[in-house]
Design an enzyme around this catalytic site. Sequence first.
Site, PDB file in Angstrom:
ATOM      1  CB  VAL A   1      -7.496   8.082  11.128  1.00 61.25           C
ATOM      2  CG1 VAL A   1      -7.323   6.583  11.185  1.00 61.25           C
ATOM      3  CG2 VAL A   1      -8.044   8.519   9.762  1.00 61.25           C
TER       4      VAL A   1
ATOM      5  CE1 TYR B   1      -5.754   9.312  -2.291  1.00 68.00           C
ATOM      6  CE2 TYR B   1      -4.239   9.483  -4.143  1.00 68.00           C
ATOM      7  CZ  TYR B   1      -4.787   8.756  -3.105  1.00 68.00           C
ATOM      8  OH  TYR B   1      -4.365   7.471  -2.883  1.00 68.00           O
TER       9      TYR B   1
ATOM     10  CB  SER C   1      -0.684   8.090  -3.685  1.00 69.45           C
ATOM     11  OG  SER C   1      -0.947   8.072  -5.071  1.00 69.45           O
TER      12      SER C   1
ATOM     13  CE  LYS D   1      -2.754   8.867  -0.187  1.00 68.57           C
ATOM     14  NZ  LYS D   1      -2.856   8.120   1.068  1.00 68.57           N
TER      15      LYS D   1
HETATM   16  N1  LIG Z   1      -5.842   1.563  -4.322  1.00 72.51           N
HETATM   17  C1  LIG Z   1      -4.930   2.316  -4.910  1.00 72.51           C
HETATM   18  O1  LIG Z   1      -4.749   2.294  -6.137  1.00 72.51           O
HETATM   19  C2  LIG Z   1      -4.055   3.228  -4.074  1.00 72.51           C
HETATM   20  C3  LIG Z   1      -2.967   3.840  -4.724  1.00 72.51           C
HETATM   21  C4  LIG Z   1      -2.148   4.684  -3.974  1.00 72.51           C
HETATM   22  C5  LIG Z   1      -2.413   4.894  -2.624  1.00 72.51           C
HETATM   23  N2  LIG Z   1      -3.481   4.300  -2.030  1.00 72.51           N
HETATM   24  C6  LIG Z   1      -3.708   4.585  -0.629  1.00 72.51           C
HETATM   25  O2  LIG Z   1      -3.748   3.371   0.100  1.00 72.51           O
HETATM   26  C7  LIG Z   1      -4.581   3.518   1.254  1.00 72.51           C
HETATM   27  C8  LIG Z   1      -5.622   2.410   1.261  1.00 72.51           C
HETATM   28  O3  LIG Z   1      -6.364   2.508   0.071  1.00 72.51           O
HETATM   29  P1  LIG Z   1      -7.337   1.350  -0.440  1.00 72.51           P
HETATM   30  O4  LIG Z   1      -7.325   1.437  -1.913  1.00 72.51           O
HETATM   31  O5  LIG Z   1      -7.035   0.083   0.256  1.00 72.51           O
HETATM   32  O6  LIG Z   1      -8.743   1.972   0.060  1.00 72.51           O
HETATM   33  P2  LIG Z   1     -10.091   1.280   0.593  1.00 72.51           P
HETATM   34  O7  LIG Z   1     -11.160   2.292   0.419  1.00 72.51           O
HETATM   35  O8  LIG Z   1     -10.269  -0.041  -0.059  1.00 72.51           O
HETATM   36  O9  LIG Z   1      -9.792   1.086   2.136  1.00 72.51           O
HETATM   37  C9  LIG Z   1      -9.661   2.214   2.964  1.00 72.51           C
HETATM   38  C10 LIG Z   1     -10.110   1.869   4.368  1.00 72.51           C
HETATM   39  O10 LIG Z   1      -9.946   3.078   5.158  1.00 72.51           O
HETATM   40  C11 LIG Z   1     -11.075   3.198   5.992  1.00 72.51           C
HETATM   41  N3  LIG Z   1     -11.272   4.602   6.377  1.00 72.51           N
HETATM   42  C12 LIG Z   1     -11.587   5.638   5.557  1.00 72.51           C
HETATM   43  N4  LIG Z   1     -11.703   6.762   6.259  1.00 72.51           N
HETATM   44  C13 LIG Z   1     -11.443   6.442   7.557  1.00 72.51           C
HETATM   45  C14 LIG Z   1     -11.390   7.185   8.763  1.00 72.51           C
HETATM   46  N5  LIG Z   1     -11.667   8.496   8.790  1.00 72.51           N
HETATM   47  N6  LIG Z   1     -11.055   6.546   9.900  1.00 72.51           N
HETATM   48  C15 LIG Z   1     -10.806   5.220   9.895  1.00 72.51           C
HETATM   49  N7  LIG Z   1     -10.847   4.459   8.786  1.00 72.51           N
HETATM   50  C16 LIG Z   1     -11.162   5.076   7.631  1.00 72.51           C
HETATM   51  C17 LIG Z   1     -12.239   2.653   5.170  1.00 72.51           C
HETATM   52  O11 LIG Z   1     -13.338   2.285   5.994  1.00 72.51           O
HETATM   53  C18 LIG Z   1     -11.579   1.470   4.451  1.00 72.51           C
HETATM   54  O12 LIG Z   1     -11.707   0.282   5.202  1.00 72.51           O
HETATM   55  C19 LIG Z   1      -5.188   4.923   1.158  1.00 72.51           C
HETATM   56  O13 LIG Z   1      -4.419   5.816   1.943  1.00 72.51           O
HETATM   57  C20 LIG Z   1      -5.045   5.251  -0.315  1.00 72.51           C
HETATM   58  O14 LIG Z   1      -5.009   6.631  -0.552  1.00 72.51           O
HETATM   59  C21 LIG Z   1      -4.309   3.474  -2.731  1.00 72.51           C
END
Ligand SMILES: NC(=O)c1ccc[n+]([C@@H]2O[C@H](COP(=O)([O-])OP(=O)(O)OC[C@H]3O[C@@H](n4cnc5c(N)ncnc54)[C@H](O)[C@@H]3O)[C@@H](O)[C@H]2O)c1
Length: 247
Positions: A63, A154, A141, A158
């Site tokens: 991305v 982060y 987030s 966000k």
């Molecule tokens: N899990 C939580 O508690 C939480 C809380 C708040 C926000 N978020 C946000 O939710 C979103 C998803 O988080 P998640 O916990 O499912 O994470 P995750 O690590 O389980 O999944 C993230 C996915 O993004 C892909 N990815 C990473 N960098 C990339 C890049 N440069 N290009 C393409 N794909 C890429 C990874 O391969 C992975 O499949 C993120 O933006 C994260 O910051 C997560």
Amino acid sequence: MNLQGEVALVTGAARGIGLAAAEKLGALGAAVVLADRDLEGAEAGALAIEGAGGRAMALRMDVREPEDWEYALDNAAERYGGLHILVNNAGFDRPGGVQKVSLKDFREVLEVHLIACLLGMKAALPAFEEAGRGAVVNVASLYAKIGGQGEAAYTAAKAGIVGLTKAAARELARLQVRVNCVLPGLTDTPAIRGLMSEKVMNKLLAETPMRRMAQPHEIASVIAFLCTSEASFVTGAAWEVSGGWNM
Ligand SMILES: NC(=O)c1ccc[n+]([C@@H]2O[C@H](COP(=O)([O-])OP(=O)(O)OC[C@H]3O[C@@H](n4cnc5c(N)ncnc54)[C@H](O)[C@@H]3O)[C@@H](O)[C@H]2O)c1
């Protein structure tokens, strides 16, 4: 909620929240492009959606790369005839407070979260204009609101997404393009399991009135709602999905 006839692109769709969002959009009838650095994971997700009777394809993209966005939009146009929904979800974390975080890590985190949202919206706009409508959901987030301890990059990225969402919502409303973001709290995904110690997790759960993590599908439901016409007058919103964390 119904997304028949819509085409959606979800980034970071190989696992976690992105995969759950892709599955939910697919179940509601959208044709879904699952984009991720992890092509195998994205392909498995696309197969699962098709197995459940939906339409989906996978592609490898980073991305952070403008050419990859071009590639993704070309694929959506070729396979499904355009794009109506964009979910900017991909990301990773590089923990560290202001004193500790390296400039390299800070830049990388801004790039994968904030700059990627900008690239995604720029890339999708011509397709939205052609369709006469569009919906974007950027995944921020709760840290955007409250700040994460030891999470300078982060949190900044966000919070930047929330600002970008609002600026874009104002600018693009005239094109019938709605732009919203969600602010998840602690969510049970591979990222969290891999990153967070039990001690930190217990502390955060103690601050969460619902005393548990979200399951990815609980974030995905709100993302999907914001993409449907049921949310036709919602734009510029920063929707907390956090079990009441820091009301
Ligand atoms: N899990 C939580 O508690 C939480 C809380 C708040 C926000 N978020 C946000 O939710 C979103 C998803 O988080 P998640 O916990 O499912 O994470 P995750 O690590 O389980 O999944 C993230 C996915 O993004 C892909 N990815 C990473 N960098 C990339 C890049 N440069 N290009 C393409 N794909 C890429 C990874 O391969 C992975 O499949 C993120 O933006 C994260 O910051 C997560």
